[in-house]
Design a protein around this motif. Structure first.
Motif, PDB file in Angstrom:
ATOM      1  N   ASN A  17      22.903 -55.893 -11.670  1.00 45.23           N
ATOM      2  CA  ASN A  17      22.464 -56.619 -10.476  1.00 45.23           C
ATOM      3  C   ASN A  17      20.951 -56.750 -10.383  1.00 45.23           C
ATOM      4  N   ARG A  18      20.243 -56.249 -11.363  1.00 46.90           N
ATOM      5  CA  ARG A  18      18.778 -56.405 -11.323  1.00 46.90           C
ATOM      6  C   ARG A  18      18.363 -57.867 -11.470  1.00 46.90           C
ATOM      7  N   LEU A  19      19.057 -58.604 -12.309  1.00 43.58           N
ATOM      8  CA  LEU A  19      18.671 -59.985 -12.585  1.00 43.58           C
ATOM      9  C   LEU A  19      19.834 -60.929 -12.343  1.00 43.58           C
ATOM     10  N   GLN A  20      19.495 -62.175 -11.958  1.00 45.92           N
ATOM     11  CA  GLN A  20      20.486 -63.212 -11.726  1.00 45.92           C
ATOM     12  C   GLN A  20      20.186 -64.405 -12.630  1.00 45.92           C
ATOM     13  N   LEU A  21      21.214 -65.186 -12.913  1.00 48.30           N
ATOM     14  CA  LEU A  21      20.987 -66.434 -13.628  1.00 48.30           C
ATOM     15  C   LEU A  21      20.335 -67.436 -12.684  1.00 48.30           C
ATOM     16  N   LEU A  22      19.487 -68.292 -13.227  1.00 46.12           N
ATOM     17  CA  LEU A  22      18.776 -69.270 -12.410  1.00 46.12           C
ATOM     18  C   LEU A  22      19.720 -70.356 -11.916  1.00 46.12           C
ATOM     19  N   SER A  23      19.471 -70.832 -10.701  1.00 46.06           N
ATOM     20  CA  SER A  23      20.294 -71.881 -10.100  1.00 46.06           C
ATOM     21  C   SER A  23      19.625 -73.242 -10.258  1.00 46.06           C
ATOM     22  N   LYS A  24      20.468 -74.267 -10.491  1.00 45.98           N
ATOM     23  CA  LYS A  24      19.966 -75.632 -10.576  1.00 45.98           C
ATOM     24  C   LYS A  24      20.015 -76.350  -9.230  1.00 45.98           C
ATOM     25  N   THR A  25      20.668 -75.745  -8.252  1.00 42.58           N
ATOM     26  CA  THR A  25      20.898 -76.446  -6.991  1.00 42.58           C
ATOM     27  C   THR A  25      20.347 -75.743  -5.762  1.00 42.58           C
ATOM     28  N   ALA A  26      19.987 -74.479  -5.891  1.00 48.73           N
ATOM     29  CA  ALA A  26      19.530 -73.722  -4.720  1.00 48.73           C
ATOM     30  C   ALA A  26      18.224 -73.014  -5.032  1.00 48.73           C
ATOM     31  N   GLY A  27      17.582 -72.510  -3.975  1.00 50.36           N
ATOM     32  CA  GLY A  27      16.360 -71.757  -4.168  1.00 50.36           C
ATOM     33  C   GLY A  27      16.611 -70.499  -4.972  1.00 50.36           C
ATOM     34  N   ASN A  28      15.690 -70.196  -5.873  1.00 54.69           N
ATOM     35  CA  ASN A  28      15.832 -69.026  -6.729  1.00 54.69           C
ATOM     36  C   ASN A  28      15.016 -67.861  -6.203  1.00 54.69           C
ATOM     37  N   PRO A  29      15.525 -66.637  -6.366  1.00 53.76           N
ATOM     38  CA  PRO A  29      14.787 -65.470  -5.894  1.00 53.76           C
ATOM     39  C   PRO A  29      13.533 -65.220  -6.715  1.00 53.76           C
ATOM     40  N   VAL A  30      12.636 -64.453  -6.138  1.00 54.41           N
ATOM     41  CA  VAL A  30      11.383 -64.106  -6.806  1.00 54.41           C
ATOM     42  C   VAL A  30      11.638 -63.000  -7.828  1.00 54.41           C
ATOM     43  N   LEU A  31      11.002 -63.104  -8.964  1.00 54.18           N
ATOM     44  CA  LEU A  31      11.065 -62.060  -9.983  1.00 54.18           C
ATOM     45  C   LEU A  31       9.933 -61.076  -9.717  1.00 54.18           C
ATOM     46  N   LEU A  32      10.274 -59.796  -9.588  1.00 48.42           N
ATOM     47  CA  LEU A  32       9.264 -58.801  -9.238  1.00 48.42           C
ATOM     48  C   LEU A  32       9.425 -57.535 -10.063  1.00 48.42           C
ATOM     49  N   LYS A  33       8.370 -56.757 -10.120  1.00 51.70           N
ATOM     50  CA  LYS A  33       8.412 -55.448 -10.759  1.00 51.70           C
ATOM     51  C   LYS A  33       8.667 -54.403  -9.679  1.00 51.70           C
ATOM     52  N   ASP A  34       9.729 -53.627  -9.872  1.00 51.56           N
ATOM     53  CA  ASP A  34      10.100 -52.597  -8.908  1.00 51.56           C
ATOM     54  C   ASP A  34       9.850 -51.234  -9.551  1.00 51.56           C
ATOM     55  N   GLU A  35       8.732 -50.621  -9.189  1.00 52.84           N
ATOM     56  CA  GLU A  35       8.331 -49.368  -9.816  1.00 52.84           C
ATOM     57  C   GLU A  35       9.227 -48.194  -9.440  1.00 52.84           C
ATOM     58  N   SER A  36      10.124 -48.399  -8.468  1.00 51.26           N
ATOM     59  CA  SER A  36      11.053 -47.333  -8.115  1.00 51.26           C
ATOM     60  C   SER A  36      12.253 -47.279  -9.063  1.00 51.26           C
ATOM     61  N   LEU A  37      12.422 -48.324  -9.882  1.00 48.37           N
ATOM     62  CA  LEU A  37      13.537 -48.362 -10.825  1.00 48.37           C
ATOM     63  C   LEU A  37      13.212 -47.609 -12.106  1.00 48.37           C
ATOM     64  N   ALA A  38      14.244 -47.082 -12.731  1.00 52.19           N
ATOM     65  CA  ALA A  38      14.065 -46.469 -14.048  1.00 52.19           C
ATOM     66  C   ALA A  38      13.593 -47.537 -15.027  1.00 52.19           C
ATOM     67  N   ASN A  39      12.623 -47.202 -15.855  1.00 54.12           N
ATOM     68  CA  ASN A  39      12.103 -48.160 -16.829  1.00 54.12           C
ATOM     69  C   ASN A  39      13.031 -48.190 -18.040  1.00 54.12           C
ATOM     70  N   LEU A  40      13.706 -49.325 -18.190  1.00 54.08           N
ATOM     71  CA  LEU A  40      14.676 -49.497 -19.272  1.00 54.08           C
ATOM     72  C   LEU A  40      14.106 -50.335 -20.415  1.00 54.08           C
ATOM     73  N   GLY A  41      12.785 -50.377 -20.506  1.00 52.47           N
ATOM     74  CA  GLY A  41      12.151 -51.220 -21.510  1.00 52.47           C
ATOM     75  C   GLY A  41      12.568 -50.887 -22.933  1.00 52.47           C
ATOM     76  N   VAL A  42      12.637 -49.607 -23.277  1.00 55.21           N
ATOM     77  CA  VAL A  42      13.019 -49.196 -24.629  1.00 55.21           C
ATOM     78  C   VAL A  42      14.450 -49.610 -24.926  1.00 55.21           C
ATOM     79  N   GLN A  43      15.350 -49.393 -23.959  1.00 58.54           N
ATOM     80  CA  GLN A  43      16.750 -49.760 -24.157  1.00 58.54           C
ATOM     81  C   GLN A  43      16.922 -51.266 -24.282  1.00 58.54           C
ATOM     82  N   ILE A  44      16.190 -52.013 -23.455  1.00 65.20           N
ATOM     83  CA  ILE A  44      16.272 -53.472 -23.527  1.00 65.20           C
ATOM     84  C   ILE A  44      15.801 -53.968 -24.886  1.00 65.20           C
ATOM     85  N   THR A  45      14.693 -53.452 -25.342  1.00 68.29           N
ATOM     86  CA  THR A  45      14.154 -53.868 -26.632  1.00 68.29           C
ATOM     87  C   THR A  45      15.150 -53.594 -27.757  1.00 68.29           C
ATOM     88  N   ALA A  46      15.697 -52.384 -27.781  1.00 69.47           N
ATOM     89  CA  ALA A  46      16.634 -52.004 -28.844  1.00 69.47           C
ATOM     90  C   ALA A  46      17.882 -52.876 -28.813  1.00 69.47           C
TER      91      ALA A  46
END
Length: 523
Positions: free
Chosen positions: A313-342
């Motif tokens: 639920n962190r990310l959503q697919l972009l919409s072609k018909t409605a307003g899209n949410p803002v993409l932000l950095k949430d420092e309270s979340l666990a950093n999954l950068g290593v897992q995402i990269t792998a």
């Protein structure tokens, strides 16, 4: 600068709405002889921050000062024996102080067929030169002041204006009686017979307007005088109303800042599909192709990885018909950068791009309805950040490049409280301390928090058939900065103070007519 677009049709229809002749201010005493009751209004002094000074449109300027709520109250007090009420007026109606890097007020202009707030042109003529000799001044509202600042010595010393570690305030520098004095000391030197105090907003507002990024923390509830809100506020009230005094007064609590236009104007999903259109002007639109490509190459793979990690639920697919949410950095979340990269490398994404995506999206998420997007963030959405990681297609703030903490006041996510909840909790605690202090000193207490929520309600507030609300610009009550009020808004505040004064001290001060004061000026 990105413009805030406001329909001129909406402006004309909303601003001049006449709903009825009903007035939402009961207990007016206009038909009763004016009396002071148990109070003495002969020397009235008001203390506070920018709200008390008459600040509006992101600046302090003469016309705004002349429509401050204390000056309105003082005019009614003069009908019951009140004396002079001087204000430390700025030099002009621009409000800027060039030597202190304080910008001019905001004004509305027409740009591209729409209205946009911009800095007023010209150079402000107000300087830091001290004007105390023309005082003393009874309006002692100091823009930017927190509770502790009103007690602080040297708050008017020009030597303390070091931007890196300020100990003074440029506005108080102008009208302080000396370099070593405090706001409270200058107020008490006038031996006031009646005092109003509305302070504490900045103790939480500064944190909120900076997105909770840590540069302007919330004042702790507990702690010694000068540190904790409760002890400092009690010391402040104790100084103004010492034991045995016959001085009367009124204190106000602070509004919920999350309900002001600064945080409600920009929705959590303000990015229209056309923002993803990179076609040159005049060429056929390719926004859908861009959205399809971003979903296929960026947000789709990222969402798959995050879903496998239990964070889909962190990310959503972009919409072609409605307003899209803002993409932000949430420092309270666990950093999954290593897992995402792998995971991306394992799925065949080239290592450099996978590494970049891990770097950018390790703590990224899309905004939800619990998040608040500050009004000022609208000027950076879609711009290119000054970052080595800002490379196509990851080069647009809020769409493909996460906004930093300062641009969003984060709300609850995954049942974990965010910065919004911190602001709300602090406001509740501060207001409890203010009410307790008023009760302990037997002072009049005005609940401005509730009154401001009325403005934010669907019904708004009505005076003699004119409706006021917290809608940005068109609501009539808030000025162009989305935080401070218009003259009409300050008239609403003045009436709430007057009603409370009358109820507490058995006076019969008449209320003011908010409709006679100025609202937003349209080009």
């Amino acid at each position: 600068m990105k413009k805030i677009i406001i329909s001129t049709i909406a402006v004309s229809s909303l601003f001049f709405t006449v709903t009825s002749c009903k007035t939402d201010f009961d207990n007016d005493v206009k038909d009763i002889p004016v009396t002071k009751g148990d109070a003495d209004f002969s020397r009235y002094v008001s203390l506070g921050n920018s709200l008390t000074s008459g600040f509006r449109d992101n600046a302090l300027y003469i016309d705004g000062q002349n429509e401050s709520y204390p000056s309105m109250i003082a005019a009614q007090m003069r009908l019951a024996g009140g004396g002079d009420f001087k204000q430390p007026l700025m030099n002009d109606n621009l409000g800027g102080i060039p030597s202190a890097n304080i910008s001019n007020k905001k004004v509305l202009v027409v740009a591209g067929g729409a209205l946009a707030p911009v800095d007023a042109p010209g150079v402000g003529t107000t300087t830091l030169a001290n004007i105390y000799n023309a005082g003393p001044y009874q309006n002692m509202g100091v823009p930017g002041a927190k509770v502790a600042h009103l007690l602080a010595p040297n708050y008017g010393d020009p030597a303390g204006l070091n931007p890196a570690a300020p100990t003074a305030n440029p506005y108080f520098v102008r009208f302080a009686s000396s370099k070593t004095t405090s706001v409270v000391a200058d107020a008490l030197a006038q031996n006031p017979t009646f005092v109003s105090l509305w302070i504490g907003n900045n103790d939480v507002l500064g944190y909120a307007t900076t997105g909770g990024d840590g540069t302007n923390p919330i004042t702790p509830v507990d702690g010694p005088i000068g540190v904790g809100f409760t002890s400092t506020y009690n010391a402040l009230v104790g100084s103004l109303f010492p034991s045995g005094t016959t001085r009367k007064g009124i204190v106000a609590n602070i509004p919920d800042v999350t309900s002001i236009p600064f945080f409600t104007r920009v929705p959590y999903n303000p990015i229209p599909p056309e923002k993803f259109n990179t076609a040159p002007a005049g060429s056929a639109s390719n926004q859908n192709a861009n959205i399809d490509a971003l979903n296929a190459q960026v947000f789709g793979p990222l969402k798959q990885v995050l879903t496998a990690l239990g964070q889909g639920n962190r990310l959503q697919l972009l919409s072609k018909t409605a307003g899209n949410p803002v993409l932000l950095k949430d420092e309270s979340l666990a950093n999954l950068g290593v897992q995402i990269t792998a995971a991306l490398v394992g799925a065949g994404v080239p290592a450099p791009q996978a590494g970049l995506m891990g770097q950018l999206f390790g703590q990224a998420r899309h905004s939800t309805s619990q998040d608040l997007i500050p009004l000022t963030t609208s000027t950076v959405l879609g711009t290119t950040p000054a970052s080595p990681f800002a490379v196509a297609p990851f080069d647009k703030y809020g769409t493909t490049y996460p906004l930093e903490d300062k641009h969003v006041l984060r709300g609850k996510f995954n049942n974990v409280n965010g910065e919004v909840e911190e602001v709300l909790a602090a406001t509740v605690s501060f207001n409890a301390a203010i009410k307790a202090a008023a009760t302990a000193k037997d002072l009049a207490f005005v609940d401005m928090n509730t009154k401001m929520k009325e403005l934010d309600s669907k019904a708004g507030i009505v005076w003699d058939g004119v409706k006021y609300s917290a809608t940005f610009v068109t609501g009539g009550a808030f000025s162009l900065d989305g935080v401070h009020l218009t003259g009409r808004g300050y008239g609403i505040v003045a009436n709430e103070f007057i009603k409370t004064i009358n109820a507490k001290y058995r006076s019969t001060l008449p209320q003011v007519d908010p409709n006679k004061y100025s609202g937003v000026t349209f080009p």
